[in-house]
Write a protein that holds these residues in place. Structure first.
Motif, short mmCIF file in Angstrom:
data_model
loop_
_atom_site.label_atom_id
_atom_site.label_comp_id
_atom_site.label_asym_id
_atom_site.label_seq_id
_atom_site.Cartn_x
_atom_site.Cartn_y
_atom_site.Cartn_z
N GLU A 197 39.66 -39.59 33.95
CA GLU A 197 38.77 -39.09 35.01
C GLU A 197 37.52 -38.52 34.38
N LEU A 198 36.38 -38.91 34.91
CA LEU A 198 35.11 -38.42 34.38
C LEU A 198 35.04 -36.90 34.52
N GLY A 199 34.67 -36.27 33.43
CA GLY A 199 34.58 -34.81 33.43
C GLY A 199 35.88 -34.12 33.07
N ARG A 200 37.01 -34.84 33.19
CA ARG A 200 38.30 -34.25 32.82
C ARG A 200 38.71 -34.63 31.41
N ASN A 201 38.72 -35.94 31.11
CA ASN A 201 39.02 -36.37 29.75
C ASN A 201 38.10 -37.48 29.27
N LEU A 202 37.08 -37.80 30.06
CA LEU A 202 36.00 -38.69 29.66
C LEU A 202 34.67 -38.06 30.05
N ALA A 203 33.60 -38.41 29.32
CA ALA A 203 32.26 -37.88 29.63
C ALA A 203 32.30 -36.36 29.79
N MET A 204 32.82 -35.69 28.77
CA MET A 204 33.06 -34.25 28.84
C MET A 204 31.99 -33.42 28.13
N THR A 205 31.05 -34.04 27.45
CA THR A 205 30.05 -33.27 26.72
C THR A 205 29.25 -32.42 27.69
N PRO A 206 29.17 -31.11 27.47
CA PRO A 206 28.48 -30.21 28.42
C PRO A 206 26.99 -30.52 28.53
N GLY A 207 26.51 -30.57 29.74
CA GLY A 207 25.09 -30.81 29.99
C GLY A 207 24.82 -30.80 31.48
N LYS A 208 23.57 -31.06 31.83
CA LYS A 208 23.18 -31.04 33.25
C LYS A 208 22.22 -32.18 33.56
N VAL A 209 22.30 -32.66 34.78
CA VAL A 209 21.30 -33.60 35.29
C VAL A 209 20.06 -32.80 35.62
N ILE A 210 18.93 -33.13 34.98
CA ILE A 210 17.70 -32.38 35.22
C ILE A 210 16.66 -33.17 36.01
N LYS A 211 16.98 -34.44 36.29
CA LYS A 211 16.06 -35.25 37.10
C LYS A 211 16.85 -36.38 37.73
N ARG A 212 16.52 -36.69 38.96
CA ARG A 212 17.17 -37.80 39.66
C ARG A 212 16.08 -38.60 40.37
N THR A 213 16.07 -39.90 40.14
CA THR A 213 15.15 -40.81 40.81
C THR A 213 15.98 -41.88 41.50
N PRO A 214 15.36 -42.74 42.31
CA PRO A 214 16.15 -43.82 42.93
C PRO A 214 16.74 -44.80 41.92
N LEU A 215 16.28 -44.72 40.65
CA LEU A 215 16.73 -45.67 39.64
C LEU A 215 17.68 -45.05 38.61
N TYR A 216 17.49 -43.78 38.30
CA TYR A 216 18.31 -43.18 37.24
C TYR A 216 18.41 -41.67 37.40
N GLU A 217 19.43 -41.11 36.73
CA GLU A 217 19.54 -39.68 36.51
C GLU A 217 19.29 -39.40 35.03
N LEU A 218 18.59 -38.31 34.75
CA LEU A 218 18.34 -37.91 33.37
C LEU A 218 19.22 -36.71 33.04
N ILE A 219 20.10 -36.89 32.06
CA ILE A 219 21.03 -35.84 31.66
C ILE A 219 20.55 -35.22 30.35
N GLN A 220 20.49 -33.89 30.32
CA GLN A 220 20.19 -33.17 29.09
C GLN A 220 21.45 -32.41 28.67
N ASP A 409 41.05 -45.49 26.94
CA ASP A 409 39.76 -45.06 27.47
C ASP A 409 38.71 -46.17 27.47
N LEU A 410 38.70 -46.98 26.42
CA LEU A 410 37.71 -48.05 26.32
C LEU A 410 37.89 -49.09 27.42
N LEU A 411 39.15 -49.42 27.73
CA LEU A 411 39.40 -50.40 28.78
C LEU A 411 39.17 -49.80 30.17
N HIS A 412 39.36 -48.49 30.31
CA HIS A 412 38.98 -47.84 31.57
C HIS A 412 37.49 -48.01 31.80
#
Length: 578
Positions: A197-220, A409-412
């Motif tokens: 699950e994203l945020g639980r055991n994948l993609a866990m590096t702490p950070g924040k979305v600081i910009k959102r456009t119709p095309l992308y989110e920018l995570i810092q 995780d890779l196959l997920h």
């Protein structure tokens, strides 16, 4: 009492049937060779294509191998032993001891290898066929060979038979349940449901979305060191897949590792396409995507330039972005560019090229009536590139044997599909894969600016995978032939994913470097130095050499600490959209 769990061999009728099937297959191949010799048209081009000489040679070789095969089966004591090729010896499909210890299954294995070997030899013997056609024939033939493996059928796989006996047929019911569930969702399952699950055991590096456009989110991402490199890093992942391939479990995460090395890391998380993105084209991914993100980070941190990474198709796009910036006298915005398994010249672009023809493009158009291409189509395409591992392995283990799926995780990530804007995807396949326009100066324009890769002088780190079937190393090498700036080429062990996602702590694989000049991948390898383990530290040393100045990790270096407020916690919302 008799032992009801003791495996039994197939019934005599089954053995007779499959022996007949293999014998008939051999006979058909022999007849095919004779038929070619008897019916070769006298006039070109077909007379040249079906030259009887290679057909006669192939038939003779196949006849000799078939006779040896049957002699080994009928009179093993006086027959020459079967000599496996190194590839056949490593074939994991036949690792169970029954394939060698039980005569009928040993015969099935050997017969399969003989037929497969000669089918591929027949492809290579084709003359007066252009390279593209031969690649397509070879790919289709290999797919057929993988599909007819005796491991894929219950009656000819000893492990499946034993499982049926052991479970009294329950394994077949469980396998049928797996298959019906996959048919319902229109996608093959490759890993245990609910294991990640994203945020639980994948993609866990702490950070924040600081910009959102119709095309992308920018995570810092949040710094973990007191000081960081003054020049920040922006990572552009491919929008064909989810960005968290670079942020899997913590021990595999490239993003987490880069943060821990004292780098201010930003990642672009692309939005999965829907009908509202039907007009999105490649120009948008350059102008509204990469250049917009570069300018955003420069303004946020008050820096002159940024480091960049482009993975796969995003690396191809990064090359175009650099060319556009150079043409606009804005090349200084990018201090360095790193390319993970990226291509700009598609003349030797690997197996994916076999899917690029008019019929395939017409099918993609028919599947994109709503303005976007369902990601399951691309997932199936990439699975076909490694059908033995990503399709038939699951047919055997999870359908025929009814085994439960293992958590991986890779196959997920591999199964977490992303939809693509139809207009962009078609133009990408036609302009780049089919017509190879990116290497022709001025053949493509982005925002009215002609693209000329020879104008790029940005320092570049170019990484390729030795066993990459999606972006072959020989194709990735060509980046070095078009850029005019300083560059370092590194060849990593393994392929398109494992060659990139190889943390130093794993102590796996190896990589090759060569400090001297090289005009080709072959000349690079002749004097290359092999290093054990991950190439990540080598990249870090190179990055610090480009710009090693440091600043305090405070203020805008902390997500939400600058003039852009946090929109959401990492990994954001776009990565969860289907």
């Amino acid at each position: 009492m008799p032992d009801t769990l003791t495996p039994t061999l197939p019934r005599l009728e089954d053995l007779q049937h499959w022996t007949w099937v293999l014998g008939r297959a051999q006979q058909m191949m022999l007849e095919h060779g004779l038929d070619l010799m008897e019916h070769v048209p006298a006039a070109p081009p077909f007379g040249m294509l079906l030259d009887p000489t290679p057909a006669m040679r192939a038939s003779a070789d196949f006849w000799a191998d078939t006779m040896q095969l049957w002699q080994r089966f009928l009179d093993p004591a006086n027959a020459e032993p079967f000599v496996e090729s190194p590839e056949q010896a490593r074939d994991r499909r036949f690792k169970a001891p029954q394939w060698r210890e039980e005569p009928i299954f040993d015969f099935l294995r050997q017969s399969y290898f003989v037929i497969a070997d000669h089918l591929l030899k027949n492809v290579e013997a084709l003359e007066h066929v252009d390279g593209r056609q031969k690649d397509q024939i070879r790919f289709a033939t290999q797919g057929f060979i993988d599909a007819i493996s005796p491991t894929n059928f219950p009656a000819t796989n000893p492990q499946v038979i034993e499982k049926i006996v052991e479970t009294k047929g329950e394994s077949l019911l469980k396998g049928l349940q797996h298959m019906l569930q996959d048919m319902a969702k229109g996608q093959m399952t490759q890993t245990a449901a609910g294991a990640f699950e994203l945020g639980r055991n994948l993609a866990m590096t702490p950070g924040k979305v600081i910009k959102r456009t119709p095309l992308y989110e920018l995570i810092q991402y949040s710094p973990t060191t007191d000081e960081v490199l003054e020049t920040p890093l922006i990572i552009f992942p491919p929008w064909i897949n989810r960005f968290y391939i670079l942020d899997l479990t913590p021990e595999k995460s490239f993003i987490r590792w880069a943060v821990e090395q004292g780098i201010t890391v930003f990642v672009v998380s692309w939005r999965s396409a829907d009908a509202s993105m039907k007009d999105v084209v490649w120009d948008d991914y350059v102008e509204r995507g990469q250049i917009d993100a570069i300018d955003t980070v420069r303004d946020l941190l008050g820096v002159e330039s940024v480091h960049t990474i482009g993975y796969c198709v995003a690396g191809t796009t990064l090359a175009a972005t650099l060319a556009v910036l150079a043409a606009r006298d804005q090349a200084a915005k990018v201090a360095s560019a790193t390319f993970f398994t990226a291509q700009v010249d598609f003349t030797e672009a690997g197996d994916l090229r076999v899917f690029i023809d008019d019929d395939q493009l017409a099918m993609i158009r028919s599947l994109s009536a709503d303005g976007f291409l369902d990601g399951r189509y691309m997932a199936a395409t990439f699975n076909l590139l490694r059908g033995r591992d990503l399709i038939w392995n699951y047919v055997t283990n999870n359908y025929l044997m009814g085994q439960e799926y293992a958590p991986f995780d890779l196959l997920h990530w591999n199964s977490d599909v992303t939809n693509l804007p139809a207009s962009w995807h078609l133009s990408y396949l036609t302009d780049l894969y089919r017509d190879n326009k990116l290497i022709a100066p001025g053949a493509l324009r982005i925002g009215g600016t002609p693209v000329d890769l020879s104008k790029v002088t940005t320092p570049s780190y170019i990484q390729a995978g030795r066993e990459d079937h999606i972006a072959p190393a020989k194709s990735v090498w060509k980046l070095t032939e078009y850029f005019r700036g300083p560059h370092k080429f590194v060849l990593a062990g393994s392929g398109h994913i494992a060659g990139v996602i190889n943390p130093p702590s794993a102590k796996k694989y190896q990589y090759w470097t060569n400090q001297g000049p090289a005009e080709s991948l072959e000349s690079f390898l002749e004097k290359a130095t092999e290093h054990a383990g991950s190439w990540w530290p080598d990249w870090l040393d190179w990055l610090r050499a480009v710009s090693g100045a440091k600043v305090a990790a405070n203020g805008a270096r902390v997500p939400g600490g600058g003039n852009l407020c946090a929109v959401a916690e990492a990994p954001g919302d776009y990565v969860k959209m289907r």
